[in-house]
Design a protein around this motif. Structure first.
Motif, PDB file in Angstrom:
ATOM      1  N   LEU A 187       0.829  -1.202   0.000  1.00  0.00           N
ATOM      2  CA  LEU A 187       0.000   0.000   0.000  1.00  0.00           C
ATOM      3  C   LEU A 187       0.868   1.260   0.000  1.00  0.00           C
ATOM      4  CD1 LEU A 187      -2.633  -1.134   2.669  1.00  0.00           C
ATOM      5  CD2 LEU A 187      -2.753  -1.401   0.189  1.00  0.00           C
ATOM      6  N   LYS A 188       1.934   1.243   0.789  1.00  0.00           N
ATOM      7  CA  LYS A 188       2.845   2.400   0.840  1.00  0.00           C
ATOM      8  C   LYS A 188       3.559   2.588  -0.499  1.00  0.00           C
ATOM      9  CE  LYS A 188       3.616   2.105   5.837  1.00  0.00           C
ATOM     10  NZ  LYS A 188       4.573   1.800   6.925  1.00  0.00           N
ATOM     11  N   TRP A 190       2.412   1.793  -3.499  1.00  0.00           N
ATOM     12  CA  TRP A 190       1.466   2.355  -4.466  1.00  0.00           C
ATOM     13  C   TRP A 190       1.166   3.819  -4.150  1.00  0.00           C
ATOM     14  CZ3 TRP A 190      -2.670  -2.123  -5.231  1.00  0.00           C
ATOM     15  CH2 TRP A 190      -2.043  -3.176  -5.925  1.00  0.00           C
ATOM     16  N   GLU A 191       1.072   4.165  -2.868  1.00  0.00           N
ATOM     17  CA  GLU A 191       0.856   5.561  -2.500  1.00  0.00           C
ATOM     18  C   GLU A 191       2.022   6.431  -2.965  1.00  0.00           C
ATOM     19  OE1 GLU A 191       0.307   5.324   1.682  1.00  0.00           O
ATOM     20  OE2 GLU A 191      -1.848   4.880   1.561  1.00  0.00           O
ATOM     21  N   ILE A 194       1.795   7.142  -6.658  1.00  0.00           N
ATOM     22  CA  ILE A 194       0.796   8.176  -6.952  1.00  0.00           C
ATOM     23  C   ILE A 194       1.342   9.555  -6.608  1.00  0.00           C
ATOM     24  CG2 ILE A 194      -1.489   9.051  -6.308  1.00  0.00           C
ATOM     25  CD1 ILE A 194      -2.288   6.079  -5.851  1.00  0.00           C
ATOM     26  N   GLU A 195       2.030   9.674  -5.473  1.00  0.00           N
ATOM     27  CA  GLU A 195       2.639  10.947  -5.064  1.00  0.00           C
ATOM     28  C   GLU A 195       3.674  11.395  -6.087  1.00  0.00           C
ATOM     29  OE1 GLU A 195       4.174  10.519  -1.155  1.00  0.00           O
ATOM     30  OE2 GLU A 195       2.208  10.151  -0.230  1.00  0.00           O
ATOM     31  N   ARG A 488      -8.517   1.981   0.334  1.00  0.00           N
ATOM     32  CA  ARG A 488      -7.552   3.087   0.238  1.00  0.00           C
ATOM     33  C   ARG A 488      -7.419   3.666  -1.169  1.00  0.00           C
ATOM     34  NH1 ARG A 488      -2.469   1.911   4.293  1.00  0.00           N
ATOM     35  NH2 ARG A 488      -3.626   0.802   5.913  1.00  0.00           N
ATOM     36  N   PHE A 489      -7.872   2.908  -2.179  1.00  0.00           N
ATOM     37  CA  PHE A 489      -7.689   3.369  -3.559  1.00  0.00           C
ATOM     38  C   PHE A 489      -8.975   3.161  -4.359  1.00  0.00           C
ATOM     39  CE2 PHE A 489      -3.629   1.609  -2.076  1.00  0.00           C
ATOM     40  CZ  PHE A 489      -2.760   2.670  -2.289  1.00  0.00           C
ATOM     41  N   GLN A 518      -5.830   5.509  -8.036  1.00  0.00           N
ATOM     42  CA  GLN A 518      -5.942   6.832  -7.418  1.00  0.00           C
ATOM     43  C   GLN A 518      -6.180   6.667  -5.921  1.00  0.00           C
ATOM     44  OE1 GLN A 518      -5.856  10.248  -8.681  1.00  0.00           O
ATOM     45  NE2 GLN A 518      -5.655  10.404  -6.469  1.00  0.00           N
ATOM     46  N   LYS A 519      -5.431   7.412  -5.105  1.00  0.00           N
ATOM     47  CA  LYS A 519      -5.601   7.338  -3.660  1.00  0.00           C
ATOM     48  C   LYS A 519      -6.892   8.031  -3.240  1.00  0.00           C
ATOM     49  CE  LYS A 519      -2.880   7.973   0.567  1.00  0.00           C
ATOM     50  NZ  LYS A 519      -3.890   8.639   1.396  1.00  0.00           N
TER      51      LYS A 519
END
Length: 520
Positions: A187-188, A190-191, A194-195, A488-489, A518-519
């Motif tokens: 999860l981190k 993928w976040e 996105i960032e 989360r997404f 997308q988050k």
């Protein structure tokens, strides 16, 4: 001198003739045996395509497969009924001969069974006389050894008694926290992707990442090691799997292609076994150093090896290595593939993403599933069940009659291989209704028993005594994965995605699953 040379040539010629005669006699004997099995089935009213001499129906299978490949087109349309493109010969003969027919591959006689009533009978049989076909599993020996997936008879039963208790639901629920921990790095990651896009959606091929999570879960929960420690084992097993499935071993097609890769597979097999044994020795030393009483699957396998001499099928070391290989493969590959198909289907149906998000928010504290909430994720469960209906990771239930066995009204002769094509059964409109090819998770709202004409028509984990031991483990892990990702997404299917289910021992997305993430 010339006389001696003449004698030697004569002896050599006679020896060669003897060898040729022996091979020819053995082949003809095997051919006649296959024909006898075919006659026994035909006498029971079971028809099938007429076989050619020596090669059976293999030439026809190859022609049908080639024709299907030429006709297959890559489009943006996602059609869920893929059996006619992956296994076109089964589909072709089913239309001509019905849901029960017989065919042959060279010297082997097969029985295709996709009749619901016969499948019910197979599911209820409590016998060791139906096992894995030795001819087929021989090709998998490098990857699975003689572990529980390949074994038959009492040796299989012995291994099942060791492994099954580790996957009882009470123990699996105790692993939910570990599954959450294994998913958090994904999860981190993928976040962060996105960032890096400035908060805009990132295109992600989810397959490899899901394999990493699933591998970490099975390694830590059952074998006492992390994915970082076992990733080389997973990588080499994956290479063996890919190499073997290119050979067409399953139906007797293109077996000659196996020879060029035999050395490569043998080398990988030795490397995997050495890596596993190093892990085992490390675990044994850990217990000596810490006096740990932890009873995970690795420890049960170690203890089972002590009693292995009573079974007499393999050395204790081989028993340990083979079963670890089975757990490594079965424990992560099937779950990761199913998770990929889940995300593909959810990407096509955002309304089900919204329903899962609402459920997780209501059921899970802080959005994190735990041992108490996991059983209350009803929407997540329905989505997983519908995914496994349309895209079961295992395409077949395959059995060989190790002894003559009655299944319903059919007397299956010893040596006949039985095939049930799972995705075909899962799309039968007589069992599932006219919407059998549609993604409709709501059909499972009242459980499997109410989703179709008979619960025996739903067999993503196999059937009978050899039902998948990791069923509970896989379902809980999939619930954890989906609930965390979807809460989360939000995501949609990328234009890069090419829908092309492919058979590589499992039914996989040939080109991966690409989504726009997308988050929330």
């Amino acid at each position: 001198m010339e006389f001696l040379l003449l004698v030697l040539r004569t002896i050599s010629s006679l020896a060669l003739a003897g060898v040729v005669f022996y091979i020819f006699h053995a082949y003809i004997t095997s051919w006649l045996k296959s024909q006898r099995l075919r006659r026994k089935l035909r006498m029971q009213g079971i028809k099938g395509p007429p076989p050619s001499f020596l090669y059976g129906n293999v030439p026809e299978m190859q022609q049908i497969q080639l024709k299907a490949r030429k006709a297959r087109s890559q489009t943006e349309i996602v059609a869920h009924d893929y059996t006619s493109t992956i296994f076109p010969f089964f589909d072709h003969w089913r239309k001509e001969y019905g849901v029960i027919y017989t065919y042959s591959t060279g010297l082997r006689q097969h029985l295709y069974v996709n009749d619901l009533e016969v499948v019910k009978e197979m599911n209820q049989l409590n016998t060791l006389h139906l096992g894995k076909a030795p001819y087929m599993t021989k090709a998998l020996k490098s990857m699975l050894g003689n572990g529980i997936i390949r074994a038959n008879g009492h040796f299989w039963a012995h291994q099942r008694n060791i492994i099954a208790p580790q996957f009882f639901m009470d123990k699996v629920k105790g692993m939910v926290g570990l599954m959450v921990e294994s998913t958090e790095p994904l999860l981190k990651k993928w976040e962060a992707m996105i960032e890096a896009k400035g908060g805009f959606p990132a295109e992600i091929n989810v397959d490899r990442d899901l394999r990493s999570v699933s591998a970490d879960v099975i390694a830590r929960a059952c074998l006492g090691s992390s994915y970082d420690k076992g990733k080389e084992i997973f990588s080499k097993l994956r290479t063996i799997q890919t190499t073997i499935t290119k050979q067409g071993f399953l139906f007797g097609l293109n077996n000659s292609r196996f020879l060029p890769n035999k050395k490569k597979i043998s080398t990988l097999e030795r490397e995997v076994e050495l890596l596993i044994w190093e892990t085992v020795k490390g675990r044994q030393q850990e217990r000596l150093d810490t006096s740990s009483c932890r009873k995970d699957l690795m420890q049960l396998i170690l203890e089972g090896a002590v009693n292995e001499a009573t079974v007499g099928e393999a050395s204790p070391q081989q028993f340990i290595v083979d079963n670890c290989k089975n757990i490594y493969f079965a424990g992560y590959e099937t779950t990761a593939v199913t998770a990929s198909w889940c995300l593909m289907l959810l990407a096509l149906h955002p309304e089900w993403q919204a329903r899962i998000q609402a459920e997780v928010a209501q059921v899970c504290k802080n959005g994190l599933p735990d041992a108490d909430s996991i059983s209350r994720l009803k929407t997540v469960t329905m989505v997983i069940q519908e995914t496994m209906r349309l895209y079961p990771a295992a395409a077949f239930v395959s059995r060989e009659a190790l002894q003559e066995t009655r299944i319903g009204n059919i007397m299956v002769p010893k040596g006949v291989c039985i095939w049930t094509v799972i995705p075909t059964l899962h799309r039968d409109p007589d069992i599932w209704g006219p919407d059998a090819n549609e993604f409709k998770p709501e059909r499972f709202i009242n459980g499997v028993s109410k989703a179709c004409k008979s619960p025996q028509g739903y067999i993503p984990f196999g059937l009978g005594t050899r039902l998948c031991l990791g069923k509970n483990f896989a379902m809980v892990e999939l619930k954890v994965l989906l609930s965390l990702i979807v809460s989360r997404f939000t995501f949609s299917l990328s234009p890069s995605y090419r829908h092309s289910p492919s058979f590589r021992m499992l039914v996989e997305p040939e080109h991966g699953v690409y989504i726009h993430l997308q988050k929330i």
